[in-house]
Design a protein around this motif. Structure first.
Motif, short mmCIF file in Angstrom:
data_model
loop_
_atom_site.label_atom_id
_atom_site.label_comp_id
_atom_site.label_asym_id
_atom_site.label_seq_id
_atom_site.Cartn_x
_atom_site.Cartn_y
_atom_site.Cartn_z
N LYS A 1 0.84 -1.24 0.09
CA LYS A 1 -0.04 0.13 -0.13
C LYS A 1 0.78 1.29 -0.01
N ILE A 2 1.85 1.09 0.65
CA ILE A 2 2.98 2.33 0.92
C ILE A 2 3.41 2.76 -0.52
N LEU A 3 3.76 1.90 -1.62
CA LEU A 3 4.18 2.05 -2.72
C LEU A 3 3.08 2.27 -3.91
N GLY A 4 2.11 1.22 -3.62
CA GLY A 4 0.81 0.95 -4.61
C GLY A 4 -0.16 2.35 -4.77
N GLY A 5 -0.58 2.92 -3.42
CA GLY A 5 -1.37 3.91 -3.40
C GLY A 5 -0.92 5.20 -3.63
N PRO A 6 0.24 5.97 -3.21
CA PRO A 6 0.61 6.91 -3.86
C PRO A 6 0.95 6.86 -5.38
N MET A 7 1.37 5.62 -5.79
CA MET A 7 1.80 5.49 -7.09
C MET A 7 0.67 5.65 -8.09
N GLY A 8 -0.47 5.15 -7.55
CA GLY A 8 -1.56 5.17 -8.23
C GLY A 8 -2.11 6.47 -8.44
N GLY A 9 -2.08 7.30 -7.38
CA GLY A 9 -2.58 8.50 -7.22
C GLY A 9 -1.88 9.55 -7.91
N PHE A 10 -0.52 9.47 -8.15
CA PHE A 10 0.41 10.27 -9.07
C PHE A 10 0.10 9.75 -10.40
N LEU A 11 0.10 8.55 -10.84
CA LEU A 11 -0.12 8.22 -12.19
C LEU A 11 -1.54 8.59 -12.86
N ALA A 12 -2.56 8.37 -11.88
CA ALA A 12 -4.08 8.97 -12.31
C ALA A 12 -4.26 10.32 -12.32
N ASP A 13 -3.51 11.06 -11.40
CA ASP A 13 -3.70 12.51 -11.64
C ASP A 13 -2.85 13.44 -12.60
N LYS A 14 -1.60 12.59 -12.79
CA LYS A 14 -0.47 13.57 -13.48
C LYS A 14 -0.22 12.83 -15.26
N LYS A 15 -0.55 11.58 -15.03
CA LYS A 15 0.10 10.91 -16.33
C LYS A 15 -1.33 10.70 -16.94
N PHE A 16 -2.22 9.83 -16.39
CA PHE A 16 -3.58 9.44 -17.23
C PHE A 16 -4.76 10.75 -16.92
#
Length: 423
Positions: A272-287
């Motif tokens: 969760k430490i990696l997956g949660g922020p990673m998903g949030g960043f990619l969703a907001d900034k990349k996708f």
């Protein structure tokens, strides 16, 4: 950082602490799956039944929880849930019969999913602006992962220190219970009424005028809510399958109990430490869209699972199998980190967001009612690799369906955005 920002992130940290502790007791299987079998005498099917009972009660009460979240102060509802869960954990440490455990798991759902969860989701949504919903929910998942990991490793350390036997298992349960109670008390005194966001008073004034059945009627007529709920459903039913990586590595690759426990902590909490922020960043900034990110992530699961199934089942490939299982899990956790963010993308009104989250949770978390039971029954009926392969292939099929649902939500959000800009 301004005082307002410090207050915002301080409130967020407190909410993360609660979110990272309250589910430990209902999810003993994440770390102590094998000890549950050894010391409580439970089969895969019985463990699945306990989890199903927990989820059935949770699902039945999510809407009630949404109603409570819209009408009571955060600190009261959240603290009651945490303290109640801790008291149930203390009783669970006496190792009661299976029938009593069934009641305990049902009551844990009342504490966590009715009292606690909808209030938490509403609070987090209110803390973040429209442009940072993905990050806020991603940081929630990541922060919960940090708390989850610390608490779980503490309990596992006590378990190992006391000999990895029945005494250690009992002490681990007591550890979870005491932490729940302590965090609940802490939140009650630190999450003061004044810590609510500035807009809450105005929002609550509107809610007081809105009768509960009128709120349900409004929410029920929102097609976007049902699609977002179905997206959460598809992510969650794949997430349920992550539990079975734990006995898979024990049964097929022969990992010892302590190492299986370490893997379980990393697999269910640490990622969760990696997956949660990673998903949030990619969703907001990349996708630029949480729903689009979820759709592509579902598809990314397929080749990873193919490798897990095709790897030779010998000790030489144990590390490779663990790595691929963890890679699959981190993708799922990145989706879990943002699967509530589309609520804002598709325009769910904030004044009824508590009720909306309650209804969406009822649908989204429904796989917990039957997923564990079905997967557990499949494993008991098909010992060895055959059972695990069957579960893993079902997860792949569900991922394909989930990608289609998520892309449908993305198209709906895009049309809404276009219409808003045109107006």
């Amino acid at each position: 950082m301004t005082m307002t920002a410090k207050a915002k992130w301080g409130r967020f940290a407190l909410l993360v602490m609660g979110g990272g502790t309250i589910y430990k007791l209902a999810n003993l299987k994440d770390v102590f799956y094998v000890p549950m079998q050894d010391h409580l005498g439970l089969t895969n099917t019985e463990i699945g039944l306990l989890l199903s009972v927990n989820s059935i009660v949770a699902t039945a009460l999510f809407v009630v929880g949404g109603f409570l979240a819209d009408r009571f102060r955060t600190r009261t509802v959240i603290s009651a849930g945490l303290i109640g869960a801790g008291l149930l954990g203390l009783y669970m440490s006496t190792f009661p019969t299976f029938s009593v455990l069934t009641v305990i798991f049902a009551l844990l759902a009342v504490c966590s999913d009715c009292l606690f969860w909808p209030a938490l989701l509403k609070s987090v949504r209110q803390l973040g602006g429209k442009e940072e919903q993905g990050r806020m929910f991603g940081f929630l998942e990541g922060g919960r992962g940090i708390v989850d990991t610390i608490v779980a490793f503490s309990a596992l350390g006590i378990f190992v220190l006391l000999g990895s036997g029945i005494a250690g298992f009992r002490a681990a349960i007591i550890t979870y219970a005491v932490i729940d109670i302590a965090i609940g008390i802490l939140l009650f005194f630190l999450l003061r009424d004044s810590s609510e966001t500035p807009s809450v008073e105005a929002t609550e004034a509107k809610q007081d005028k809105l009768k509960v059945f009128e709120a349900f009627k409004i929410v029920a007529k929102l097609p976007q809510l049902w699609l977002v709920s179905l997206t959460v459903f598809m992510v969650y039913i794949v997430y349920v399958g992550l539990t079975y990586f734990i006995p898979f590595l024990s049964d097929v690759y022969g990992l010892p109990t302590a190492l299986v426990g370490v893997f379980g902590i990393i697999n269910q909490y640490g990622l969760k430490i990696l997956g949660g922020p990673m998903g949030g960043f990619l969703a907001d900034k990349k996708f630029k869209s949480s729903s689009r990110y979820i759709g592509f992530s579902f598809l990314a699961l397929l080749p990873v699972m193919a490798v897990i199934i095709l790897l030779p089942k010998t000790s030489n490939f144990t590390v490779a199998a663990m790595i691929m299982c963890l890679l699959f899990s981190v993708i799922v956790f990145s989706m879990r980190g943002v699967f509530w963010a589309p609520m804002d993308e598709v325009g769910i009104p904030e004044e009824i967001s508590g009720t909306a989250f309650g209804i969406a949770s009822l649908i989204g978390y429904a796989p917990g009612m039957f997923g564990f039971l079905i997967y557990g029954a499949i494993l008991d009926a098909n010992p060895g690799t055959t059972g695990y392969y069957t579960v893993f292939m079902i997860m792949c099929a569900l991922a394909v369906i989930g990608s289609g649902v998520a892309f449908t939500v993305a198209r709906m959000a895009r049309r809404k955005k276009t219409a808003t800009m045109a107006a």
